[in-house]
Design a protein around this motif. Structure first.
Motif, PDB file in Angstrom:
ATOM      1  N   THR A  24       0.843  -1.199   0.000  1.00  0.00           N
ATOM      2  CA  THR A  24       0.000   0.000   0.000  1.00  0.00           C
ATOM      3  C   THR A  24       0.876   1.245   0.000  1.00  0.00           C
ATOM      4  O   THR A  24       0.626   2.196  -0.743  1.00  0.00           O
ATOM      5  CB  THR A  24      -0.952  -0.007   1.202  1.00  0.00           C
ATOM      6  OG1 THR A  24      -1.784  -1.175   1.125  1.00  0.00           O
ATOM      7  CG2 THR A  24      -1.837   1.224   1.221  1.00  0.00           C
ATOM      8  N   TYR A  25       1.925   1.228   0.819  1.00  0.00           N
ATOM      9  CA  TYR A  25       2.841   2.368   0.850  1.00  0.00           C
ATOM     10  C   TYR A  25       3.527   2.565  -0.506  1.00  0.00           C
ATOM     11  O   TYR A  25       3.514   3.666  -1.059  1.00  0.00           O
ATOM     12  CB  TYR A  25       3.886   2.182   1.956  1.00  0.00           C
ATOM     13  CG  TYR A  25       5.031   3.141   1.810  1.00  0.00           C
ATOM     14  CD1 TYR A  25       4.856   4.509   2.004  1.00  0.00           C
ATOM     15  CD2 TYR A  25       6.289   2.699   1.398  1.00  0.00           C
ATOM     16  CE1 TYR A  25       5.893   5.395   1.813  1.00  0.00           C
ATOM     17  CE2 TYR A  25       7.332   3.588   1.211  1.00  0.00           C
ATOM     18  CZ  TYR A  25       7.133   4.936   1.421  1.00  0.00           C
ATOM     19  OH  TYR A  25       8.154   5.818   1.222  1.00  0.00           O
ATOM     20  N   LEU A  26       4.120   1.506  -1.052  1.00  0.00           N
ATOM     21  CA  LEU A  26       4.854   1.643  -2.315  1.00  0.00           C
ATOM     22  C   LEU A  26       3.933   1.937  -3.496  1.00  0.00           C
ATOM     23  O   LEU A  26       4.319   2.611  -4.445  1.00  0.00           O
ATOM     24  CB  LEU A  26       5.682   0.391  -2.593  1.00  0.00           C
ATOM     25  CG  LEU A  26       6.862   0.171  -1.648  1.00  0.00           C
ATOM     26  CD1 LEU A  26       7.524  -1.169  -1.926  1.00  0.00           C
ATOM     27  CD2 LEU A  26       7.865   1.307  -1.743  1.00  0.00           C
ATOM     28  N   ASN A  27       2.700   1.433  -3.429  1.00  0.00           N
ATOM     29  CA  ASN A  27       1.720   1.664  -4.486  1.00  0.00           C
ATOM     30  C   ASN A  27       1.188   3.096  -4.433  1.00  0.00           C
ATOM     31  O   ASN A  27       0.769   3.640  -5.444  1.00  0.00           O
ATOM     32  CB  ASN A  27       0.576   0.651  -4.344  1.00  0.00           C
ATOM     33  CG  ASN A  27      -0.402   0.678  -5.478  1.00  0.00           C
ATOM     34  OD1 ASN A  27      -0.017   0.754  -6.638  1.00  0.00           O
ATOM     35  ND2 ASN A  27      -1.676   0.612  -5.147  1.00  0.00           N
ATOM     36  N   GLY A  28       1.161   3.672  -3.244  1.00  0.00           N
ATOM     37  CA  GLY A  28       0.643   5.025  -3.099  1.00  0.00           C
ATOM     38  C   GLY A  28      -0.871   5.099  -3.102  1.00  0.00           C
ATOM     39  O   GLY A  28      -1.444   6.181  -3.184  1.00  0.00           O
ATOM     40  N   ALA A  29      -1.524   3.954  -2.981  1.00  0.00           N
ATOM     41  CA  ALA A  29      -2.986   3.899  -2.983  1.00  0.00           C
ATOM     42  C   ALA A  29      -3.414   2.542  -2.423  1.00  0.00           C
ATOM     43  O   ALA A  29      -2.586   1.646  -2.249  1.00  0.00           O
ATOM     44  CB  ALA A  29      -3.524   4.064  -4.398  1.00  0.00           C
ATOM     45  N   ASP A  30      -4.703   2.417  -2.156  1.00  0.00           N
ATOM     46  CA  ASP A  30      -5.212   1.138  -1.688  1.00  0.00           C
ATOM     47  C   ASP A  30      -4.974   0.057  -2.751  1.00  0.00           C
ATOM     48  O   ASP A  30      -4.955   0.341  -3.944  1.00  0.00           O
ATOM     49  CB  ASP A  30      -6.719   1.215  -1.402  1.00  0.00           C
ATOM     50  CG  ASP A  30      -7.020   2.042  -0.162  1.00  0.00           C
ATOM     51  OD1 ASP A  30      -6.126   2.168   0.709  1.00  0.00           O
ATOM     52  OD2 ASP A  30      -8.150   2.565  -0.065  1.00  0.00           O
ATOM     53  N   LEU A  31      -4.809  -1.151  -2.267  1.00  0.00           N
ATOM     54  CA  LEU A  31      -4.599  -2.295  -3.165  1.00  0.00           C
ATOM     55  C   LEU A  31      -5.934  -2.787  -3.721  1.00  0.00           C
ATOM     56  O   LEU A  31      -6.993  -2.490  -3.156  1.00  0.00           O
ATOM     57  CB  LEU A  31      -3.901  -3.419  -2.409  1.00  0.00           C
ATOM     58  CG  LEU A  31      -2.522  -3.101  -1.873  1.00  0.00           C
ATOM     59  CD1 LEU A  31      -1.999  -4.259  -1.042  1.00  0.00           C
ATOM     60  CD2 LEU A  31      -1.568  -2.777  -2.994  1.00  0.00           C
ATOM     61  N   PRO A  32      -5.890  -3.547  -4.806  1.00  0.00           N
ATOM     62  CA  PRO A  32      -7.139  -4.145  -5.321  1.00  0.00           C
ATOM     63  C   PRO A  32      -7.830  -4.973  -4.236  1.00  0.00           C
ATOM     64  O   PRO A  32      -7.181  -5.515  -3.333  1.00  0.00           O
ATOM     65  CB  PRO A  32      -6.652  -5.032  -6.474  1.00  0.00           C
ATOM     66  CG  PRO A  32      -5.332  -4.469  -6.860  1.00  0.00           C
ATOM     67  CD  PRO A  32      -4.728  -3.918  -5.607  1.00  0.00           C
ATOM     68  N   ARG A  33      -9.126  -5.105  -4.344  1.00  0.00           N
ATOM     69  CA  ARG A  33      -9.923  -5.832  -3.328  1.00  0.00           C
ATOM     70  C   ARG A  33      -9.432  -7.253  -3.114  1.00  0.00           C
ATOM     71  O   ARG A  33      -9.552  -7.793  -2.024  1.00  0.00           O
ATOM     72  CB  ARG A  33     -11.383  -5.846  -3.734  1.00  0.00           C
ATOM     73  CG  ARG A  33     -12.041  -4.474  -3.642  1.00  0.00           C
ATOM     74  CD  ARG A  33     -13.510  -4.617  -3.873  1.00  0.00           C
ATOM     75  NE  ARG A  33     -14.036  -5.421  -2.774  1.00  0.00           N
ATOM     76  CZ  ARG A  33     -15.045  -5.076  -2.018  1.00  0.00           C
ATOM     77  NH1 ARG A  33     -15.675  -3.971  -2.241  1.00  0.00           N
ATOM     78  NH2 ARG A  33     -15.457  -5.852  -1.042  1.00  0.00           N
ATOM     79  N   THR A  34      -8.885  -7.878  -4.142  1.00  0.00           N
ATOM     80  CA  THR A  34      -8.418  -9.256  -3.993  1.00  0.00           C
ATOM     81  C   THR A  34      -7.280  -9.369  -2.988  1.00  0.00           C
ATOM     82  O   THR A  34      -6.977 -10.460  -2.528  1.00  0.00           O
ATOM     83  CB  THR A  34      -7.946  -9.816  -5.350  1.00  0.00           C
ATOM     84  OG1 THR A  34      -6.946  -8.947  -5.889  1.00  0.00           O
ATOM     85  CG2 THR A  34      -9.096  -9.949  -6.325  1.00  0.00           C
ATOM     86  N   TRP A  35      -6.658  -8.255  -2.634  1.00  0.00           N
ATOM     87  CA  TRP A  35      -5.573  -8.267  -1.673  1.00  0.00           C
ATOM     88  C   TRP A  35      -6.025  -8.059  -0.226  1.00  0.00           C
ATOM     89  O   TRP A  35      -5.239  -8.195   0.698  1.00  0.00           O
ATOM     90  CB  TRP A  35      -4.542  -7.181  -2.037  1.00  0.00           C
ATOM     91  CG  TRP A  35      -3.481  -7.729  -2.922  1.00  0.00           C
ATOM     92  CD1 TRP A  35      -3.444  -7.699  -4.273  1.00  0.00           C
ATOM     93  CD2 TRP A  35      -2.315  -8.426  -2.506  1.00  0.00           C
ATOM     94  NE1 TRP A  35      -2.323  -8.330  -4.731  1.00  0.00           N
ATOM     95  CE2 TRP A  35      -1.614  -8.788  -3.656  1.00  0.00           C
ATOM     96  CE3 TRP A  35      -1.787  -8.777  -1.270  1.00  0.00           C
ATOM     97  CZ2 TRP A  35      -0.411  -9.498  -3.609  1.00  0.00           C
ATOM     98  CZ3 TRP A  35      -0.601  -9.477  -1.226  1.00  0.00           C
ATOM     99  CH2 TRP A  35       0.068  -9.823  -2.388  1.00  0.00           C
TER     100      TRP A  35
END
Length: 170
Positions: free
Chosen positions: A157-168
């Motif tokens: 989540t930190y490295l993506n800069g946004a929430d992860l897909p729901r499957t995560w």
């Protein structure tokens, strides 16, 4: 094989690969990226489902990841386990008994600035380093798939800069 154009961003976030007893897996991921592109990837792997009492006594795994930037080798990782995989994983120098692991990589012009914060999101069973300019690498070990996911979600989540897909989500 994945190709990233100038300024492109790709997040390679597959769910866990589960290896069962008797499995044979040989796979290769090759990424060709431009110096201005950003590539975030995770490759989580679970060695048998602990909730089901599964142990991987016999399997063959050969996992290859290669990343090139502007045609030059940037990162290469090889994992090969064969035979009694759990016996190998029990060795301190390999996994210390862990039953799940993940490879985490950020290749980006600004990767260097993320090391400290990434480390703060990781458990004591993980290590993260800047292996060269613009390349942040981490390996995470966990007792099972649930513990691995608990470690991965805040880091990704930190490295993506946004929430992860729901499957995560847990």
């Amino acid at each position: 094989t994945l190709s990233l154009a100038p300024g492109a961003r790709m997040d390679w976030l597959p769910q866990e690969t589960i290896l069962f007893d008797g499995a044979a897996l040989s796979r290769s991921l090759t990424v060709d990226m431009h110096s201005t592109s950003r590539f975030l990837m995770v490759e989580p792997m679970i060695f048998g489902r602990t909730a089901m009492g599964e142990t991987v006594q016999a399997a063959d795994l050969f996992d290859r990841i290669t990343v090139k930037r502007d045609g030059d080798l940037l990162f290469a990782d090889r994992v090969k386990l064969s035979g009694n995989v759990q016996k190998h994983l029990n060795r301190t120098a390999i996994a210390g008994g862990a039953r799940a692991m993940a490879t985490l990589l950020l290749a980006a012009p600004d990767a260097d600035r993320h090391l400290g914060t990434l480390r703060s999101h990781l458990p004591h069973t993980a290590g993260a380093s800047l292996i060269r300019e613009g390349v942040l690498f981490a390996r995470i070990l966990a007792s099972d798939g649930h513990a691995l996911r608990q470690s991965l979600i805040p880091a990704l989540t930190y490295l993506n800069g946004a929430d992860l897909p729901r499957t995560w989500m847990l």
